[in-house]
Design an enzyme around this catalytic site. Sequence first.
Site, PDB file in Angstrom:
ATOM      1  N   ASP A  11       0.775  -0.993  -0.076  1.00  0.00           N
ATOM      2  CA  ASP A  11      -0.187   0.230  -0.315  1.00  0.00           C
ATOM      3  C   ASP A  11       1.075   1.018   0.181  1.00  0.00           C
ATOM      4  O   ASP A  11       0.959   2.119   1.204  1.00  0.00           O
ATOM      5  CB  ASP A  11      -0.813  -0.162   0.975  1.00  0.00           C
ATOM      6  CG  ASP A  11       0.036  -0.109   2.495  1.00  0.00           C
ATOM      7  OD1 ASP A  11       0.583  -0.150   2.813  1.00  0.00           O
ATOM      8  OD2 ASP A  11      -0.909   0.205   3.993  1.00  0.00           O
ATOM      9  N   ASP A  16       6.938   1.340   2.000  1.00  0.00           N
ATOM     10  CA  ASP A  16       6.489  -0.193   1.144  1.00  0.00           C
ATOM     11  C   ASP A  16       7.636   0.453  -0.235  1.00  0.00           C
ATOM     12  O   ASP A  16       7.802   0.101  -0.455  1.00  0.00           O
ATOM     13  CB  ASP A  16       5.166   0.165   0.755  1.00  0.00           C
ATOM     14  CG  ASP A  16       4.063   0.194   2.409  1.00  0.00           C
ATOM     15  OD1 ASP A  16       3.453  -0.636   1.495  1.00  0.00           O
ATOM     16  OD2 ASP A  16       3.787   1.073   2.385  1.00  0.00           O
ATOM     17  N   ASP A 241       8.472  -1.836   5.971  1.00  0.00           N
ATOM     18  CA  ASP A 241       8.718  -2.847   5.312  1.00  0.00           C
ATOM     19  C   ASP A 241       9.654  -3.149   4.402  1.00  0.00           C
ATOM     20  O   ASP A 241       9.756  -4.310   4.532  1.00  0.00           O
ATOM     21  CB  ASP A 241       7.587  -2.116   4.188  1.00  0.00           C
ATOM     22  CG  ASP A 241       6.108  -2.108   4.750  1.00  0.00           C
ATOM     23  OD1 ASP A 241       5.392  -2.424   6.135  1.00  0.00           O
ATOM     24  OD2 ASP A 241       5.415  -0.913   4.000  1.00  0.00           O
TER      25      ASP A 241
HETATM   26  C1  BDR Z   1       2.967  -0.383   8.725  1.00  0.00           C
HETATM   27  O1  BDR Z   1       2.095   0.090   8.112  1.00  0.00           O
HETATM   28  C2  BDR Z   1       2.439   1.834   7.234  1.00  0.00           C
HETATM   29  O2  BDR Z   1       2.580   2.902   8.205  1.00  0.00           O
HETATM   30  C3  BDR Z   1       3.538   1.106   7.071  1.00  0.00           C
HETATM   31  O3  BDR Z   1       3.533   1.031   5.917  1.00  0.00           O
HETATM   32  C4  BDR Z   1       3.717  -0.271   7.347  1.00  0.00           C
HETATM   33  O4  BDR Z   1       3.554  -1.331   6.420  1.00  0.00           O
HETATM   34  C5  BDR Z   1       3.350  -0.392   9.587  1.00  0.00           C
HETATM   35  O5  BDR Z   1       2.739   0.012  11.152  1.00  0.00           O
HETATM   36 CA    CA Z   2       2.798  -1.037   4.532  1.00  0.00          CA
END
Ligand code: BDR
Ligand code: CA
Length: 325
Positions: A11, A16, A241
């Site tokens: 996402d 990411d 990530d």
């Molecule tokens: C996760 O939440 C998102 O904000 C980041 O991309 C990560 O996957 C961390 O809690």
């Molecule tokens: Ca993420």
Amino acid sequence: MEKKKVIIDCDPGIDDSLAIILALKSPELEVRGITIVSGNVHGNKGAENALKILKSINRLDVPVYVGKTEPLKRQLVTAEDTHGEDGLGETQYPTVEETRYRTGAVEFILNAIKKEEISIIALGPLTNIATAMQEDNEVFSKVKEIVFMGGAFKSFGNCSPVAEFNFWVDPDAAKYVLNNAKVPLTMVGLDVTREIVLTPNYIEMLKQFNNQLSKLIVDITRFYVNFHWKQEKTLGCVINDPLAVAYLLDNSLCEGKSYYVDVVIEGQAIGMSMVDEGNFLRKKPNCKVLTETDANRFFYKFFNTLFPEFKEDIEIVLSDKRYSY
Ligand code: BDR
Ligand code: CA
């Protein structure tokens, strides 16, 4: 060396994006596709962001598919406060015109699994993954493994006292995956990802590298750094990530143990991952839960993979105790 075939379900999202870059720069991996789920931003925006990142590293050959844009049962809540209105730290990079994203992420995942051995790196809410399993768990059981960023064991939450964002956005999907997967699962939760801080020193090093990729990382993390300062007085930013990608590449970067893990789907603790360390529930372990990591070794891998031309500088900065936080 045979490359590991992977699909990245994500996402994007600032961290990411860093994970996508790490995967695509890793010679050990063959990224078959990037599938998008709603989370940090709506899926359509996430797909645009994936294309922007792919373009910036000249990899528009990798297909992007958008999948489920709403959680299984709940209303979508996004995180523009953390990732910026555009999801890429308010960098407002132009929309990619050369190629477009496609729809049908779930079908893409199931078809890819039918063709060859695939590992899945899941970096957002588990809605696409749960849906693929619900559609055909027989086919899905051929997946080699799923390494997902989500949940927290002994660490506190980042959306509520107890819930991590990806589990909190779609707790029903996380619960479904944990309770129905017939494939090995690894939880890369906040216990380990909170260790992965892109510090001001590292950001300064990237500024000194002063090339297109280092500038991109400095650009997209600026907003994230400001958010971390406002939120928790962290200097730098936690990049969750990419640790999931790095762990898939090198299991020795983290330690953990298998437990039965379930997810709270209603009430005050919604989205909380319950790790049954004391075996109260008498259930078979369903997930390897990572609890320890070596952030310095992670950053060696991360920077050396992205900037092999700066290997010597990276060695100086990362081995110097004066620069470690
Ligand atoms: C996760 O939440 C998102 O904000 C980041 O991309 C990560 O996957 C961390 O809690
Ligand atoms: Ca993420």
